[in-house]
Design a protein around this motif. Sequence first.
Motif, PDB file in Angstrom:
ATOM      1  N   GLU A   1      46.244  48.043  49.559  1.00 64.16           N
ATOM      2  CA  GLU A   1      46.291  46.982  48.559  1.00 64.16           C
ATOM      3  C   GLU A   1      45.131  47.100  47.578  1.00 64.16           C
ATOM      4  OE1 GLU A   1      46.522  42.079  48.368  1.00 64.16           O
ATOM      5  OE2 GLU A   1      46.634  43.140  50.291  1.00 64.16           O
ATOM      6  N   GLN A   2      43.947  47.415  48.101  1.00 62.94           N
ATOM      7  CA  GLN A   2      42.793  47.606  47.228  1.00 62.94           C
ATOM      8  C   GLN A   2      43.001  48.783  46.275  1.00 62.94           C
ATOM      9  OE1 GLN A   2      39.717  48.028  50.195  1.00 62.94           O
ATOM     10  NE2 GLN A   2      39.007  45.920  49.923  1.00 62.94           N
ATOM     11  N   ALA A   3      43.599  49.846  46.771  1.00 64.89           N
ATOM     12  CA  ALA A   3      43.863  51.009  45.926  1.00 64.89           C
ATOM     13  C   ALA A   3      44.832  50.669  44.805  1.00 64.89           C
ATOM     14  CB  ALA A   3      44.402  52.154  46.773  1.00 64.89           C
ATOM     15  N   GLN A   4      45.831  49.824  45.101  1.00 63.49           N
ATOM     16  CA  GLN A   4      46.792  49.429  44.078  1.00 63.49           C
ATOM     17  C   GLN A   4      46.118  48.566  43.009  1.00 63.49           C
ATOM     18  OE1 GLN A   4      49.852  50.515  43.660  1.00 63.49           O
ATOM     19  NE2 GLN A   4      50.101  49.259  41.812  1.00 63.49           N
ATOM     20  N   ILE A   5      45.249  47.659  43.458  1.00 65.36           N
ATOM     21  CA  ILE A   5      44.519  46.824  42.490  1.00 65.36           C
ATOM     22  C   ILE A   5      43.599  47.684  41.622  1.00 65.36           C
ATOM     23  CG2 ILE A   5      42.833  44.971  42.257  1.00 65.36           C
ATOM     24  CD1 ILE A   5      43.966  43.766  44.831  1.00 65.36           C
ATOM     25  N   ALA A   6      42.931  48.646  42.262  1.00 69.41           N
ATOM     26  CA  ALA A   6      42.047  49.543  41.513  1.00 69.41           C
ATOM     27  C   ALA A   6      42.829  50.353  40.488  1.00 69.41           C
ATOM     28  CB  ALA A   6      41.306  50.460  42.478  1.00 69.41           C
ATOM     29  N   LEU A   7      44.042  50.762  40.841  1.00 71.90           N
ATOM     30  CA  LEU A   7      44.878  51.509  39.904  1.00 71.90           C
ATOM     31  C   LEU A   7      45.256  50.647  38.708  1.00 71.90           C
ATOM     32  CD1 LEU A   7      46.620  53.876  39.020  1.00 71.90           C
ATOM     33  CD2 LEU A   7      48.423  53.034  40.557  1.00 71.90           C
ATOM     34  N   GLU A   8      45.666  49.420  38.962  1.00 70.05           N
ATOM     35  CA  GLU A   8      46.020  48.526  37.858  1.00 70.05           C
ATOM     36  C   GLU A   8      44.811  48.238  36.978  1.00 70.05           C
ATOM     37  OE1 GLU A   8      47.776  45.094  39.614  1.00 70.05           O
ATOM     38  OE2 GLU A   8      49.445  46.198  40.546  1.00 70.05           O
ATOM     39  N   GLY A   9      43.634  48.069  37.619  1.00 74.10           N
ATOM     40  CA  GLY A   9      42.416  47.845  36.838  1.00 74.10           C
ATOM     41  C   GLY A   9      42.044  49.056  35.992  1.00 74.10           C
ATOM     42  N   ALA A  10      42.231  50.262  36.543  1.00 72.90           N
ATOM     43  CA  ALA A  10      41.929  51.482  35.788  1.00 72.90           C
ATOM     44  C   ALA A  10      42.848  51.603  34.583  1.00 72.90           C
ATOM     45  CB  ALA A  10      42.055  52.703  36.688  1.00 72.90           C
ATOM     46  N   HIS A  11      44.148  51.303  34.765  1.00 72.60           N
ATOM     47  CA  HIS A  11      45.085  51.333  33.639  1.00 72.60           C
ATOM     48  C   HIS A  11      44.695  50.293  32.579  1.00 72.60           C
ATOM     49  CE1 HIS A  11      48.191  54.257  34.528  1.00 72.60           C
ATOM     50  NE2 HIS A  11      48.226  53.872  35.799  1.00 72.60           N
ATOM     51  N   PHE A  12      44.316  49.123  33.035  1.00 74.42           N
ATOM     52  CA  PHE A  12      43.944  48.043  32.110  1.00 74.42           C
ATOM     53  C   PHE A  12      42.713  48.426  31.291  1.00 74.42           C
ATOM     54  CE2 PHE A  12      41.509  44.140  31.258  1.00 74.42           C
ATOM     55  CZ  PHE A  12      42.433  43.435  30.507  1.00 74.42           C
ATOM     56  N   ASP A  13      41.679  48.929  31.964  1.00 75.93           N
ATOM     57  CA  ASP A  13      40.454  49.332  31.259  1.00 75.93           C
ATOM     58  C   ASP A  13      40.727  50.483  30.299  1.00 75.93           C
ATOM     59  OD1 ASP A  13      39.074  47.402  32.647  1.00 75.93           O
ATOM     60  OD2 ASP A  13      38.337  48.793  34.194  1.00 75.93           O
ATOM     61  N   PHE A  14      41.574  51.407  30.719  1.00 76.27           N
ATOM     62  CA  PHE A  14      41.893  52.559  29.883  1.00 76.27           C
ATOM     63  C   PHE A  14      42.613  52.130  28.603  1.00 76.27           C
ATOM     64  CE2 PHE A  14      44.731  56.395  29.175  1.00 76.27           C
ATOM     65  CZ  PHE A  14      43.723  57.175  28.623  1.00 76.27           C
TER      66      PHE A  14
ATOM     67  N   LYS B   1      40.406  58.551  31.451  1.00 78.16           N
ATOM     68  CA  LYS B   1      41.728  59.142  31.665  1.00 78.16           C
ATOM     69  C   LYS B   1      41.777  59.868  33.000  1.00 78.16           C
ATOM     70  CE  LYS B   1      45.170  62.135  29.448  1.00 78.16           C
ATOM     71  NZ  LYS B   1      45.455  63.018  28.281  1.00 78.16           N
ATOM     72  N   LEU B   2      40.726  60.614  33.320  1.00 81.70           N
ATOM     73  CA  LEU B   2      40.650  61.272  34.624  1.00 81.70           C
ATOM     74  C   LEU B   2      40.538  60.237  35.734  1.00 81.70           C
ATOM     75  CD1 LEU B   2      40.463  63.836  36.339  1.00 81.70           C
ATOM     76  CD2 LEU B   2      37.980  63.838  35.914  1.00 81.70           C
ATOM     77  N   GLY B   3      39.828  59.140  35.463  1.00 83.70           N
ATOM     78  CA  GLY B   3      39.713  58.084  36.466  1.00 83.70           C
ATOM     79  C   GLY B   3      41.052  57.459  36.802  1.00 83.70           C
ATOM     80  N   VAL B   4      41.910  57.312  35.782  1.00 80.04           N
ATOM     81  CA  VAL B   4      43.261  56.793  36.034  1.00 80.04           C
ATOM     82  C   VAL B   4      44.044  57.768  36.902  1.00 80.04           C
ATOM     83  CG1 VAL B   4      45.470  56.254  34.929  1.00 80.04           C
ATOM     84  CG2 VAL B   4      43.338  55.407  33.942  1.00 80.04           C
ATOM     85  N   LYS B   5      43.900  59.048  36.608  1.00 79.92           N
ATOM     86  CA  LYS B   5      44.593  60.064  37.403  1.00 79.92           C
ATOM     87  C   LYS B   5      44.114  60.027  38.850  1.00 79.92           C
ATOM     88  CE  LYS B   5      45.726  65.005  37.302  1.00 79.92           C
ATOM     89  NZ  LYS B   5      45.480  66.293  36.595  1.00 79.92           N
ATOM     90  N   ARG B   6      42.825  59.857  39.027  1.00 88.07           N
ATOM     91  CA  ARG B   6      42.260  59.775  40.378  1.00 88.07           C
ATOM     92  C   ARG B   6      42.756  58.525  41.095  1.00 88.07           C
ATOM     93  NH1 ARG B   6      39.307  56.886  44.374  1.00 88.07           N
ATOM     94  NH2 ARG B   6      37.883  58.304  45.443  1.00 88.07           N
ATOM     95  N   ALA B   7      42.802  57.390  40.375  1.00 92.69           N
ATOM     96  CA  ALA B   7      43.277  56.144  40.969  1.00 92.69           C
ATOM     97  C   ALA B   7      44.746  56.246  41.359  1.00 92.69           C
ATOM     98  CB  ALA B   7      43.064  54.985  39.998  1.00 92.69           C
ATOM     99  N   GLU B   8      45.556  56.920  40.539  1.00 95.72           N
ATOM    100  CA  GLU B   8      46.963  57.116  40.878  1.00 95.72           C
ATOM    101  C   GLU B   8      47.109  57.968  42.144  1.00 95.72           C
ATOM    102  OE1 GLU B   8      48.853  56.974  36.330  1.00 95.72           O
ATOM    103  OE2 GLU B   8      48.397  58.897  37.313  1.00 95.72           O
TER     104      GLU B   8
END
Length: 450
Positions: A199-212, A157-164
């Motif tokens: 673009e990489q940051a956006q992909i990482a954010l989507e991946g973090a949401h998906f994993d979460f 959950k914190l990782g998603v916040k960091r990715a956002e």
Amino acid sequence: MKVWKINAALPFITVSLWAAAPTANELVLPERIFPQLEAILQKAVQQSPRMLNRELDLEIAENNRISARSNLLPSLGGYYNYYEAQDARADLAGRHEVTKIAYNFSLNQPVFYWGERRNNAEIGKISARIAQGQYRDGYRMLAQTLRNNYLRIIVQKLGVKRAEFYAEYTQNVLKQEEIRLAQKVISEYLIFNVRLTAEQAQIALEGAHFDFENAKMSFARLAGLAVMTDDMIPNSIPTVTYAAGTFDQLLAGFLNQKDPPTTEADTLRRQLAIENLNYANQKTRLRPKFNAVLGVSQDEQSLTINVAQKFRVNSIYGGVSANWTLFDGFSAGAAQRNALARRRQLENDYKEMTERLAQQAQTQVKLVNFFARYMSINDRFMTSSEGNLKTKQDEFSRGIMSEADVSLAQLALYDAQINAYNGRSDFLAKIGDFLGTVMEDPVVTNLPAQ
């Protein structure tokens, strides 16, 4: 007089030592930090698919126990035949309508089987106790998995916040660079990496949401929950304390026991008892077995040379029957030797397991110490990052620091928090593993009394 004083003081010394003995209740566990996790662990007893299957294992074991005990009880059975027939008799002309009724009902009670039937019933009891121990240990392992997954979800959950935050930061940087590009301040070559980073940051954010989301669904499925929402997940893992003395004393108490109290050890001891009973049963295979018999029957008999002259016989009988196998092709001897071999195997396994459990418990205490030290270092890094962010924010308010520098300090704090929470999560996981090994995990109190 002095000896009397010492003896009189011994009970008080014993009580003091017992009162000072450590218990698992003194240790920090995830469910004590998060009451909502305690509720989940309690409900998992009845809701988790794993526990539902474990309960079916208990039902199967109980039915097997009843089946094994049934060999001690009497059995009642028989047959009944009713026929309408046309008989052609040699002494009479033509065919004759005849009604034939035959039956036999008997009650059989095992009387003397050299202890074989009692041994089989005892094997059923022991197997049921093994299933109960495995049920408790299965829940403990499920609870430990839920603890670890719950802590991991908090970190995610914190990782998603960091990715956002990082995705927003890269987008802001990209907007500024696009303005500079439009103003011809920079070239396309210089903005290329900025675009890729965003673009990489956006992909990482989507991946973090998906994993979460996947982690939440997996946890809900494992715990037997209908759904797991973000509100059910805390935002942080608080500071965890560590007292080495408690672990050392629990370890010493575990090592001082003659026989390990673990489920694995208890199962092996019970399996050894089963093999002893199996060996005793194999020794009786070539001995006579006796049953008491009581029954009623009806049949037709002929006592003359003319077998067509039959009469009905009703009988009430009782007595003792014996069955005796005199030779079975050396099968009994082979079965006895196999039972002895299996017993020796279990004895060797038990010795190896005892040594392994002792080493495992000592290793886990050392791991708890190592992870506590790692946790302490990560906590200090997080404290340092919090101080650094506060300094950057103060300098930004005074106009001597840019907003980008504050954002980078915030990202550094997120990273430090993730590392700190991971360290606390790993430390708590090691505590649960150790308590499971020494059979001191209090989570099993959630189970109903067997």
